[in-house]
Design a protein around this motif. Structure first.
Motif, PDB file in Angstrom:
ATOM      1  N   VAL A 134       2.903   3.373  17.061  1.00 25.17           N
ATOM      2  CA  VAL A 134       4.292   3.827  17.122  1.00 25.17           C
ATOM      3  C   VAL A 134       4.766   4.096  15.698  1.00 25.17           C
ATOM      4  O   VAL A 134       4.667   3.233  14.832  1.00 25.17           O
ATOM      5  CB  VAL A 134       5.191   2.781  17.807  1.00 25.17           C
ATOM      6  N   LEU A 135       5.270   5.312  15.477  1.00 30.09           N
ATOM      7  CA  LEU A 135       5.642   5.730  14.129  1.00 30.09           C
ATOM      8  C   LEU A 135       7.142   5.979  14.023  1.00 30.09           C
ATOM      9  O   LEU A 135       7.761   6.456  14.979  1.00 30.09           O
ATOM     10  CB  LEU A 135       4.894   7.015  13.764  1.00 30.09           C
ATOM     11  N   PRO A 136       7.714   5.711  12.860  1.00 30.83           N
ATOM     12  CA  PRO A 136       9.132   6.054  12.659  1.00 30.83           C
ATOM     13  C   PRO A 136       9.288   7.553  12.453  1.00 30.83           C
ATOM     14  O   PRO A 136       8.392   8.223  11.943  1.00 30.83           O
ATOM     15  CB  PRO A 136       9.502   5.270  11.394  1.00 30.83           C
ATOM     16  N   VAL A 137      10.439   8.079  12.849  1.00 31.17           N
ATOM     17  CA  VAL A 137      10.680   9.515  12.756  1.00 31.17           C
ATOM     18  C   VAL A 137      11.437   9.867  11.473  1.00 31.17           C
ATOM     19  O   VAL A 137      11.191  10.893  10.870  1.00 31.17           O
ATOM     20  CB  VAL A 137      11.460  10.008  13.997  1.00 31.17           C
ATOM     21  N   ASP A 138      12.346   8.999  11.019  1.00 30.27           N
ATOM     22  CA  ASP A 138      13.147   9.311   9.844  1.00 30.27           C
ATOM     23  C   ASP A 138      13.039   8.207   8.790  1.00 30.27           C
ATOM     24  O   ASP A 138      12.289   7.244   8.955  1.00 30.27           O
ATOM     25  CB  ASP A 138      14.607   9.561  10.239  1.00 30.27           C
ATOM     26  N   ASP A 139      13.801   8.381   7.717  1.00 33.45           N
ATOM     27  CA  ASP A 139      13.737   7.441   6.593  1.00 33.45           C
ATOM     28  C   ASP A 139      14.251   6.048   6.954  1.00 33.45           C
ATOM     29  O   ASP A 139      13.776   5.050   6.419  1.00 33.45           O
ATOM     30  CB  ASP A 139      14.533   7.986   5.402  1.00 33.45           C
ATOM     31  N   ARG A 140      15.224   5.967   7.856  1.00 32.35           N
ATOM     32  CA  ARG A 140      15.706   4.646   8.282  1.00 32.35           C
ATOM     33  C   ARG A 140      14.591   3.851   8.945  1.00 32.35           C
ATOM     34  O   ARG A 140      14.457   2.656   8.733  1.00 32.35           O
ATOM     35  CB  ARG A 140      16.884   4.776   9.249  1.00 32.35           C
ATOM     36  N   GLY A 141      13.779   4.526   9.744  1.00 35.22           N
ATOM     37  CA  GLY A 141      12.656   3.857  10.403  1.00 35.22           C
ATOM     38  C   GLY A 141      11.598   3.418   9.413  1.00 35.22           C
ATOM     39  O   GLY A 141      11.010   2.343   9.551  1.00 35.22           O
ATOM     40  N   VAL A 142      11.344   4.253   8.401  1.00 37.65           N
ATOM     41  CA  VAL A 142      10.378   3.876   7.363  1.00 37.65           C
ATOM     42  C   VAL A 142      10.890   2.666   6.589  1.00 37.65           C
ATOM     43  O   VAL A 142      10.133   1.727   6.299  1.00 37.65           O
ATOM     44  CB  VAL A 142      10.110   5.071   6.414  1.00 37.65           C
ATOM     45  N   LEU A 143      12.184   2.660   6.263  1.00 33.95           N
ATOM     46  CA  LEU A 143      12.770   1.526   5.555  1.00 33.95           C
ATOM     47  C   LEU A 143      12.704   0.254   6.407  1.00 33.95           C
ATOM     48  O   LEU A 143      12.345  -0.822   5.902  1.00 33.95           O
ATOM     49  CB  LEU A 143      14.216   1.843   5.178  1.00 33.95           C
ATOM     50  N   LEU A 144      13.017   0.373   7.689  1.00 38.40           N
ATOM     51  CA  LEU A 144      12.924  -0.784   8.578  1.00 38.40           C
ATOM     52  C   LEU A 144      11.485  -1.261   8.704  1.00 38.40           C
ATOM     53  O   LEU A 144      11.216  -2.465   8.669  1.00 38.40           O
ATOM     54  CB  LEU A 144      13.486  -0.443   9.965  1.00 38.40           C
ATOM     55  N   GLY A 145      10.550  -0.324   8.825  1.00 37.53           N
ATOM     56  CA  GLY A 145       9.137  -0.702   8.901  1.00 37.53           C
ATOM     57  C   GLY A 145       8.677  -1.427   7.650  1.00 37.53           C
ATOM     58  O   GLY A 145       7.944  -2.419   7.725  1.00 37.53           O
ATOM     59  N   THR A 146       9.106  -0.964   6.484  1.00 37.38           N
ATOM     60  CA  THR A 146       8.753  -1.626   5.226  1.00 37.38           C
ATOM     61  C   THR A 146       9.337  -3.032   5.170  1.00 37.38           C
ATOM     62  O   THR A 146       8.660  -3.984   4.774  1.00 37.38           O
ATOM     63  CB  THR A 146       9.252  -0.792   4.032  1.00 37.38           C
ATOM     64  N   PHE A 147      10.598  -3.171   5.583  1.00 40.16           N
ATOM     65  CA  PHE A 147      11.225  -4.494   5.616  1.00 40.16           C
ATOM     66  C   PHE A 147      10.484  -5.427   6.577  1.00 40.16           C
ATOM     67  O   PHE A 147      10.220  -6.586   6.243  1.00 40.16           O
ATOM     68  CB  PHE A 147      12.698  -4.369   6.025  1.00 40.16           C
ATOM     69  N   GLU A 148      10.134  -4.920   7.755  1.00 45.24           N
ATOM     70  CA  GLU A 148       9.407  -5.742   8.724  1.00 45.24           C
ATOM     71  C   GLU A 148       8.027  -6.130   8.201  1.00 45.24           C
ATOM     72  O   GLU A 148       7.529  -7.216   8.483  1.00 45.24           O
ATOM     73  CB  GLU A 148       9.271  -5.004  10.062  1.00 45.24           C
TER      74      GLU A 148
END
Length: 115
Positions: free
Chosen positions: A91-105
């Motif tokens: 499951v991949l993030p679509v935008d920068d908010r998802g990338v930032l959340l993924g990095t935080f997680e």
């Protein structure tokens, strides 16, 4: 009875990080396993609750003849793969908010995995 209550209260107030360390160290393997599963479950559920707010996609879903999973299921898969394996997974993030959340997680996953 009054002395017993005050002694118990003083022991409860003096709980610090070493208390948890020695509790885990002196516990059975079963207690350690249950504590680890509890920490993983709590962090994954909190992460999935945050991941519901960002757009996610599962690119290889068209290869299967199953119905598309709900956004909550995608968020749960996204968070569990980030926290447990410190990577996006399927499951991949679509935008920068998802990338930032993924990095935080993933940072949280490093802390949980060290624990």
């Amino acid at each position: 009875a009054q002395g017993t209550h005050s002694a118990l209260r003083s022991r409860l107030v003096s709980v610090d990080h070493t208390t948890l360390f020695f509790f885990v160290l002196e516990s059975s393997w079963f207690v350690c396993l249950v504590l680890a599963l509890f920490v993983y479950a709590v962090t994954i559920i909190i992460g999935a609750g945050l991941a519901v707010t960002v757009p996610l996609e599962q690119p290889d879903i068209e290869d299967y003849e199953q119905p598309r999973p709900s956004h909550w299921v995608l968020a749960l898969r996204f968070s569990s793969s980030n926290i447990v394996s410190v990577g996006y997974g399927v499951v991949l993030p679509v935008d920068d908010r998802g990338v930032l959340l993924g990095t935080f997680e993933q940072f949280v996953g490093v802390l949980v995995n060290v624990f």
